[in-house]
Design a protein around this motif. Sequence first.
Motif, short mmCIF file in Angstrom:
data_model
loop_
_atom_site.label_atom_id
_atom_site.label_comp_id
_atom_site.label_asym_id
_atom_site.label_seq_id
_atom_site.Cartn_x
_atom_site.Cartn_y
_atom_site.Cartn_z
N LEU A 19 -5.94 14.89 5.27
CA LEU A 19 -6.56 13.73 5.94
C LEU A 19 -7.45 12.97 4.96
CD1 LEU A 19 -7.78 14.78 9.48
CD2 LEU A 19 -5.72 13.56 8.84
N LEU A 20 -7.64 11.71 5.27
CA LEU A 20 -8.61 10.90 4.53
C LEU A 20 -9.82 10.73 5.43
CD1 LEU A 20 -9.44 8.97 2.23
CD2 LEU A 20 -8.12 7.19 3.37
N HIS A 21 -10.97 11.25 5.00
CA HIS A 21 -12.19 11.14 5.79
C HIS A 21 -13.03 10.01 5.22
CE1 HIS A 21 -11.26 15.12 7.47
NE2 HIS A 21 -10.89 15.42 6.25
N VAL A 22 -13.37 9.04 6.05
CA VAL A 22 -14.09 7.88 5.55
C VAL A 22 -15.47 7.81 6.19
CG1 VAL A 22 -14.04 5.39 5.27
CG2 VAL A 22 -11.91 6.67 5.27
N VAL A 23 -16.51 7.85 5.36
CA VAL A 23 -17.88 7.75 5.85
C VAL A 23 -18.35 6.33 5.58
CG1 VAL A 23 -20.18 8.77 5.81
CG2 VAL A 23 -18.19 10.14 5.13
N ALA A 70 0.87 -1.17 0.00
CA ALA A 70 0.00 0.00 0.00
C ALA A 70 0.90 1.22 0.00
CB ALA A 70 -0.88 -0.01 1.24
N SER A 71 0.57 2.18 -0.82
CA SER A 71 1.35 3.42 -0.79
C SER A 71 0.40 4.61 -0.88
CB SER A 71 2.36 3.47 -1.94
OG SER A 71 1.66 3.49 -3.16
N GLY A 72 0.81 5.69 -0.26
CA GLY A 72 0.03 6.93 -0.34
C GLY A 72 -1.17 6.96 0.57
N LEU A 73 -1.20 6.08 1.56
CA LEU A 73 -2.36 6.08 2.47
C LEU A 73 -2.19 7.19 3.52
CD1 LEU A 73 -4.97 4.67 3.47
CD2 LEU A 73 -3.53 3.24 4.91
N PRO A 74 -3.07 8.21 3.48
CA PRO A 74 -2.94 9.30 4.45
C PRO A 74 -3.55 8.87 5.79
CG PRO A 74 -4.44 9.88 2.63
CD PRO A 74 -4.20 8.41 2.58
N PRO A 75 -3.30 9.63 6.87
CA PRO A 75 -3.99 9.37 8.12
C PRO A 75 -5.49 9.46 7.88
CG PRO A 75 -2.37 11.12 8.39
CD PRO A 75 -2.43 10.81 6.95
N ALA A 76 -6.24 8.47 8.35
CA ALA A 76 -7.67 8.44 8.05
C ALA A 76 -8.49 8.66 9.30
CB ALA A 76 -8.03 7.10 7.42
N GLN A 77 -9.67 9.22 9.09
CA GLN A 77 -10.55 9.57 10.20
C GLN A 77 -11.94 9.10 9.81
OE1 GLN A 77 -11.58 13.72 10.32
NE2 GLN A 77 -11.39 13.78 12.54
N SER A 78 -12.65 8.52 10.77
CA SER A 78 -13.98 8.02 10.47
C SER A 78 -15.02 9.10 10.72
CB SER A 78 -14.22 6.79 11.34
OG SER A 78 -15.58 6.56 11.51
#
Length: 757
Positions: free
Chosen positions: A375-379, A79-87
């Motif tokens: 950030l990566l925001h995941v819904v 995996a590459s380029g995965l930013p810190p993610a937030q739910s």
Amino acid sequence: MNSAILRIRGLDAARYGIENLEIPLGQLICFRGGAGSGAQALAHDVLLGESRRRFLRALSPQDRERFGGLGHPVEMEDASGLPPAQSLPGNLLHGRVVDVLHLRSDLARILQTLVQTTCRHCGGECQHLDDDRAVEVVQTHEAITDRCLVIAPLELSEPPTATVYDELVRAGFPRVLIADEVQRIDSDDAKGRRSTLDQLTIHIVIDRLVPATATPARLGEAIRNARAMAHGRVFLKIENNEQDVRWLNRQFSCRACGLSAQQLVWGHWLDEDEASASNQIAGSTLAGRALADLKTSQIGDFDAWLSNLLEDPLPIHCSTSDHTSLIVRARSLLAPAIELGLGKLPLWRQWSHLAFGERLLLSVAAAISQRLSGLLHVVVPPLSGLPAATLSVVMDGLGRLVTQGGTVVFVDADSAVAARAQVVVDLQKVESQEQQPSAKVQRVERDGMLVIRPRSPVADSTPLDPDLRLDLPLGCLICVDGSSGSGKSALLRQLTLGLTGSADCRSDFAIDATGIRRCLHMSDEVLRASQGTLMQLLTLGRDLARLFAATSSAQEHQLRSESFELERPGGRCARCEGVGEIVHRLEYVEDLVVICPDCEGRRFREEVFVATVRGASIGDLMEMTVDEAARFLHREQRPQAILRAAQVDGLASYQLGTPVHRLDRLLILRALLAAHAGRADHRDLFLVERAGAGEDQAGARQVHESLRRLVARGATVVATRAMAVTPDNADWLVSMGPGTGAAGGRIVVSKQVSGPA
Ligand SMILES: [Zn+2]
Ligand SMILES: [Zn+2]
């Protein structure tokens, strides 16, 4: 513009619906797919899970455990380029709206700065002044143009000796103040020495100057010297005026008499749950508003109050820049919430009392106000169940996160919702069984009502009208409709509390449902189901154990029913306790999950497999898919009913031994509904939030049929409106409103739905 790309290769396509994922960062992205498509698993397990693991790996092993451990790693090549993610919405268990917006400490500081405390002894103003602030106050604000003595009130534990005087003189302070007269202490027989021989306090003259015209450096040095000598205390004696003394202590104390005072700790007051408050607060007002009211104010009102504060004259001890920046910061935290239509939301409302739409909007607003780009925001929860107006606002908010440099991923099966994304990733349904709509279900009519009445005294902790009264028929499908924030989820929550709550966590309403024995909030049940296998979700364990225990081979080997159960010791593998896998928690690297070497993943001890039913052992059975098991167990009545239901519910190709953590939430809900198809009756009440949200149309129809199946067995289902349950396909409609937030929480309509003739 963000041109980076997130690449994940070598995923298990059967589980995540895709083998290689490649998405551009800085975009609004939809993972399109319903139950079993892998869309939810991809968003939740892969994006959120991997980001969390990367964060946790940087922590000590103890801290990791505190955060719940690293969890199951995802199998992938790289995996590459995965930013810190937030739910989104966040997963707050305690706390209130004010906490989600990160406002609590700022508010405490604002109150701490602005609220005036008066001296208990003389009624003077109490303040805390740091060195720079003290200079600013006497030089600029009070602009004292008289000549003053800067005095250090030196406290001694015993009367001064010659050494004390000598040291003061050597340090350059040869004068003391005695009864408004300056006296020298620089010789043995000096008057200053003789008059202070029996004193425990000596007022040492540090400097003599005119504060308004002295250089800030000289004034500052005098104050600092005095404070250093007298434990932070210092006062100005204004000459030509016997009474006029100004204290400038570093400690919080009275400006007129110098006595130190207790500063109310506003943080504590804000943290108290009750708006009880001491007398000090009861009377205090700020910008024309009683402080005691702050805890009941809504976001919009509160912001207006802050804006008034900016215009109010400042208390003298505040520096303009500090004060302004504090308030401006607090307002910037509120602004996105107001723009997303949450102005009416009470600032002190509990997170657990918010509707799904409110939680989502609030989390989005908080994310916008934090201004963290990248950030990566995941819904993860599907958006399609939201009312159209709310959905639009949510999409606007998500769009703003992208504009700020973030990336947003949401999951939905609905094409209209997916169409709002800039990038759509289509995930293949692993299994798509064309469903036959089940035969028209005959509804079982019966007596009995679910009665909700106000309880006195009325608690004010829910968004529901404290005077809410509602009578619902049992044994039918009830749809709770209303816009987001009108109180739908809160009503379901109150039913759960009323029928299952303990004494210290009971409903705010008196809820009477004679004949109801069991009340299940399906969202809670889905969350609870995190371990074990599909077989256990379907509650087949006990039935199958009995089946095997009854065989002659089992009796011959003295294997009893518990030998075939995974829930307790007996027949299950002792090494992995029936899990089939062993997790090695390693200190510095990713947890290692290996197939259990003792049972080779078969979960039971070898000797258990001697017992067979028509040639199959319990291990063989767990390797069967739901389809195969349904055929194999066609003679067993209860397992048959459940397996049939699971087949219809889209679980046909899943093995009974599938670990629960490999199923997405939509599938878990389907499995739980299938399990109840084998045992639900008129004593059961099922509460389903946003039934069918996240499913495509066929999936939503399926969930509707599953709920109908429970009603056909006599159970009662109360569901908030979403794709599977609408005012048109339910038996009874409860409409909540009329508005949202404070304008909601009431029953607008409660009536039977007139079906087609
Ligand atoms: Zn005082
Ligand atoms: Zn094992």
